[in-house]
Design a protein around this motif. Structure first.
Motif, PDB file in Angstrom:
ATOM      1  N   ALA A 166      30.050 -23.595  58.826  1.00  0.00           N
ATOM      2  CA  ALA A 166      29.747 -24.413  57.640  1.00  0.00           C
ATOM      3  C   ALA A 166      30.071 -25.879  57.838  1.00  0.00           C
ATOM      4  N   ILE A 167      31.068 -26.182  58.645  1.00  0.00           N
ATOM      5  CA  ILE A 167      31.503 -27.574  58.815  1.00  0.00           C
ATOM      6  C   ILE A 167      30.377 -28.495  59.301  1.00  0.00           C
ATOM      7  N   PRO A 168      29.487 -28.077  60.223  1.00  0.00           N
ATOM      8  CA  PRO A 168      28.441 -29.013  60.681  1.00  0.00           C
ATOM      9  C   PRO A 168      27.364 -29.314  59.643  1.00  0.00           C
ATOM     10  N   ILE A 169      27.291 -28.546  58.563  1.00  0.00           N
ATOM     11  CA  ILE A 169      26.179 -28.674  57.604  1.00  0.00           C
ATOM     12  C   ILE A 169      25.985 -30.095  57.094  1.00  0.00           C
ATOM     13  N   PRO A 170      27.013 -30.748  56.517  1.00  0.00           N
ATOM     14  CA  PRO A 170      26.772 -32.086  55.970  1.00  0.00           C
ATOM     15  C   PRO A 170      26.486 -33.145  57.026  1.00  0.00           C
ATOM     16  N   SER A 272      22.387 -35.923  48.593  1.00  0.00           N
ATOM     17  CA  SER A 272      21.103 -35.244  48.387  1.00  0.00           C
ATOM     18  C   SER A 272      21.322 -33.742  48.345  1.00  0.00           C
ATOM     19  N   LEU A 273      20.344 -33.038  47.834  1.00  0.00           N
ATOM     20  CA  LEU A 273      20.453 -31.586  47.731  1.00  0.00           C
ATOM     21  C   LEU A 273      20.570 -30.945  49.106  1.00  0.00           C
ATOM     22  N   SER A 274      19.846 -31.462  50.088  1.00  0.00           N
ATOM     23  CA  SER A 274      19.895 -30.872  51.424  1.00  0.00           C
ATOM     24  C   SER A 274      21.287 -30.972  52.042  1.00  0.00           C
ATOM     25  N   SER A 275      22.057 -31.999  51.648  1.00  0.00           N
ATOM     26  CA  SER A 275      23.389 -32.183  52.211  1.00  0.00           C
ATOM     27  C   SER A 275      24.408 -31.194  51.667  1.00  0.00           C
ATOM     28  N   VAL A 276      24.171 -30.699  50.458  1.00  0.00           N
ATOM     29  CA  VAL A 276      25.151 -29.802  49.825  1.00  0.00           C
ATOM     30  C   VAL A 276      24.651 -28.375  49.676  1.00  0.00           C
ATOM     31  N   ALA A 277      23.379 -28.139  49.943  1.00  0.00           N
ATOM     32  CA  ALA A 277      22.800 -26.818  49.706  1.00  0.00           C
ATOM     33  C   ALA A 277      23.520 -25.722  50.485  1.00  0.00           C
ATOM     34  N   LEU A 382      32.817 -38.828  65.595  1.00  0.00           N
ATOM     35  CA  LEU A 382      31.617 -39.104  66.373  1.00  0.00           C
ATOM     36  C   LEU A 382      30.348 -38.469  65.814  1.00  0.00           C
ATOM     37  N   GLY A 383      30.469 -37.742  64.699  1.00  0.00           N
ATOM     38  CA  GLY A 383      29.317 -37.010  64.187  1.00  0.00           C
ATOM     39  C   GLY A 383      28.124 -37.892  63.894  1.00  0.00           C
ATOM     40  N   GLU A 384      28.361 -39.039  63.295  1.00  0.00           N
ATOM     41  CA  GLU A 384      27.251 -39.933  62.948  1.00  0.00           C
ATOM     42  C   GLU A 384      26.534 -40.427  64.199  1.00  0.00           C
ATOM     43  N   GLN A 385      27.334 -40.792  65.224  1.00  0.00           N
ATOM     44  CA  GLN A 385      26.711 -41.251  66.471  1.00  0.00           C
ATOM     45  C   GLN A 385      25.916 -40.157  67.143  1.00  0.00           C
ATOM     46  N   PHE A 386      26.453 -38.933  67.163  1.00  0.00           N
ATOM     47  CA  PHE A 386      25.727 -37.831  67.785  1.00  0.00           C
ATOM     48  C   PHE A 386      24.424 -37.535  67.043  1.00  0.00           C
ATOM     49  N   ALA A 387      24.477 -37.564  65.714  1.00  0.00           N
ATOM     50  CA  ALA A 387      23.268 -37.313  64.927  1.00  0.00           C
ATOM     51  C   ALA A 387      22.216 -38.383  65.210  1.00  0.00           C
ATOM     52  N   GLU A 388      22.641 -39.626  65.281  1.00  0.00           N
ATOM     53  CA  GLU A 388      21.702 -40.722  65.562  1.00  0.00           C
ATOM     54  C   GLU A 388      21.108 -40.589  66.960  1.00  0.00           C
ATOM     55  N   MET A 389      21.959 -40.246  67.933  1.00  0.00           N
ATOM     56  CA  MET A 389      21.460 -40.050  69.291  1.00  0.00           C
ATOM     57  C   MET A 389      20.454 -38.908  69.353  1.00  0.00           C
ATOM     58  N   GLY A 390      20.774 -37.821  68.646  1.00  0.00           N
ATOM     59  CA  GLY A 390      19.875 -36.680  68.636  1.00  0.00           C
ATOM     60  C   GLY A 390      18.533 -37.006  68.006  1.00  0.00           C
ATOM     61  N   GLN A 391      18.563 -37.689  66.873  1.00  0.00           N
ATOM     62  CA  GLN A 391      17.329 -38.058  66.196  1.00  0.00           C
ATOM     63  C   GLN A 391      16.499 -39.011  67.047  1.00  0.00           C
ATOM     64  N   ALA A 392      17.175 -39.953  67.712  1.00  0.00           N
ATOM     65  CA  ALA A 392      16.456 -40.924  68.540  1.00  0.00           C
ATOM     66  C   ALA A 392      15.756 -40.246  69.713  1.00  0.00           C
ATOM     67  N   GLN A 393      16.339 -39.139  70.191  1.00  0.00           N
ATOM     68  CA  GLN A 393      15.767 -38.449  71.346  1.00  0.00           C
ATOM     69  C   GLN A 393      14.982 -37.201  70.962  1.00  0.00           C
TER      70      GLN A 393
END
Length: 461
Positions: A166-170, A272-277, A382-393
């Protein structure tokens, strides 16, 4: 000096936790040590404005899951459902498959939302008797319980209500069913590989003439009173099925149908709803399943209120232990020297954020001796950086979620891990006798499963 302070602080955290000092004491003290060695930073301000802010934020987000999970586990244990499920699985696979029976019994209960600590206490008396009858070396018993309780059902199989899922969801906008094919594959590797290892160890021991052995009884050897009438299997398994089914129903059908524009308002966190669903779905499914378990087993409880109260109190130490580790991680991440560590982790695989994420989570989970704690530290830093890196690639956020969860269940089970220490205490065994097999089934094979998913995911399969 600042980098040395971080390394020293982390080393002391691991060593002193292994020596039995509670993380509620260690986390603030050792974060203060790291701040002092960084030089020129305000210790008290860091404690109140960084450590406590992060601790509180974690509790705000995840306390309902710890609370409901602990209550659900206690209800399943006190109502006899956990015992019924374990005994039925033993009947199915037969006493000749003692190891598989214990693994599956633990797996069914933990996948249904029962705390791994509750499962260890509930399963041990049955598993111990089964190992004795089958003349399987008792030293393999902790590894069998570990395999079923904190590997494939904790991090791999999609839909598990474990906090590690559950922790990675948001952070990635996903849900507990993220990357179902990769999760299932990893789970099969863990289950199959771990069971194969333990059965080979059993065969090797029997070839040397080693059986169950002579062991003193422990305080956990007692069983339920003989006059307690256990529920039948259908009644026992119904709440477990409900957790999984209701979770899927709310995740994919009911919550997406909701109108939740109000979440964008400041008083609701501008989210947003997707962040808490995903969190909402687990909360509702666990709540309804607790009510179902109580209703189906009403006459079997000695005192329902006592059961609920005990489960409630049992959630407090785990959530605050983990939250303290999150606070510690936030302090470390705020130090100037942490930039060197961050850049090193992010630079390990510059073209593969999934692999970088796996290394970061595994290392921090190993240092803290906690899957959820290490994961939370890594994602908060580092979660925000990893998410940005993933989206960019163009990397799937579902893959990022699943690899994060899988990586938390590798190095976390090093010798200083609280669950490992508790498990050995319950079984009356020692690290010297049993940890080697725990390492194989709860560290080595899960890491292999994680690497397999990373490789396949990186190939776009």
């Amino acid at each position: 000096m600042g980098l040395f302070g971080i390394i020293l602080s982390l080393g002391l955290l691991m060593y002193l936790a292994y020596r039995g000092i509670n993380v509620l004491i260690l986390a603030p003290l050792l974060s203060a040590l790291a701040v002092l060695m960084s030089g020129g930073l305000p210790v008290l301000a860091t404690y109140t404005q960084v450590f406590m802010e992060s601790l509180g934020g974690y509790v705000i987000t995840y306390f309902p899951l710890f609370l409901l999970g602990a209550i659900f586990g206690k209800v399943m244990a006190d109502g006899g459902a956990a015992r019924t499920i374990a005994e039925r699985i033993v009947d199915w696979v037969g006493p000749g498959q003692a190891i598989l029976a214990v693994v599956l019994a633990c797996g069914v209960l933990t996948f249904g939302g029962v705390s791994l600590f509750v499962v260890a206490f509930a399963i041990y008396p049955i598993a111990n008797a089964l190992f004795r009858r089958a003349d399987v070396p008792k030293r393999l018993l902790p590894a069998a319980i570990a395999l079923g309780s904190f590997t494939f059902t904790m991090t791999a199989f999609p839909g598990t209500p474990a906090i590690q899922n559950a922790i990675p969801i948001p952070f990635f906008g996903t849900n507990v069913f993220a990357a179902p094919l990769f999760g299932t594959l990893a789970g099969i590797i863990m289950l199959g590989g771990g069971t194969l290892w333990l059965n080979r160890r059993r065969a090797s021991a029997q070839g040397r003439g080693e059986g169950y052995g002579e062991h003193d009884s422990t305080g956990a050897d007692s069983t339920l009173p003989s006059d307690v009438k256990l529920p039948n299997f259908a009644v026992a398994i119904a709440p477990v099925v409900a957790v999984i089914g209701l979770n899927a129903l709310f995740t994919y059908v009911l919550i997406p149908m909701m109108s939740a524009d109000y979440l964008a308002e400041p008083q609701y966190g501008e989210t947003s709803l997707s962040s808490v669903a995903g969190i909402w779905a687990i909360i509702v499914s666990l709540t309804l399943s607790i009510l179902l378990a109580i209703g189906l087993n009403w006459g079997r409880f000695k005192d329902v209120l006592e059961t609920v109260n005990t489960g409630t109190m049992g959630s407090l130490l785990p959530v605050f232990n983990t939250a303290s580790e999150v606070g510690y991680g936030a302090v470390i991440a705020s130090l100037p020297a942490f930039g060197l560590i961050r850049d090193a982790v992010l630079g390990l695989f510059p073209n593969n954020p999934v692999a970088s994420l796996a290394v970061a989570v595994n290392v921090l989970a190993g240092i803290t001796g906690s899957a959820s704690g290490g994961m939370s530290i890594a994602l908060n830093a580092l979660g925000e950086q990893f998410a940005e890196m993933g989206q960019a690639q163009g990397v799937s956020m579902e893959l990022m979620h699943r690899v994060t969860a899988l990586s938390s269940g590798g190095f976390d089970a090093l010798p200083h891990n609280g669950a490992v220490i508790t498990l050995l205490a319950i079984t009356g065994l020692t690290h010297k006798k049993s940890y080697g097999d725990i390492f194989m089934v709860a560290v080595a094979i899960p890491v292999l499963a994680t690497v397999t998913v990373i490789v396949l995911g990186s190939l776009g399969l």
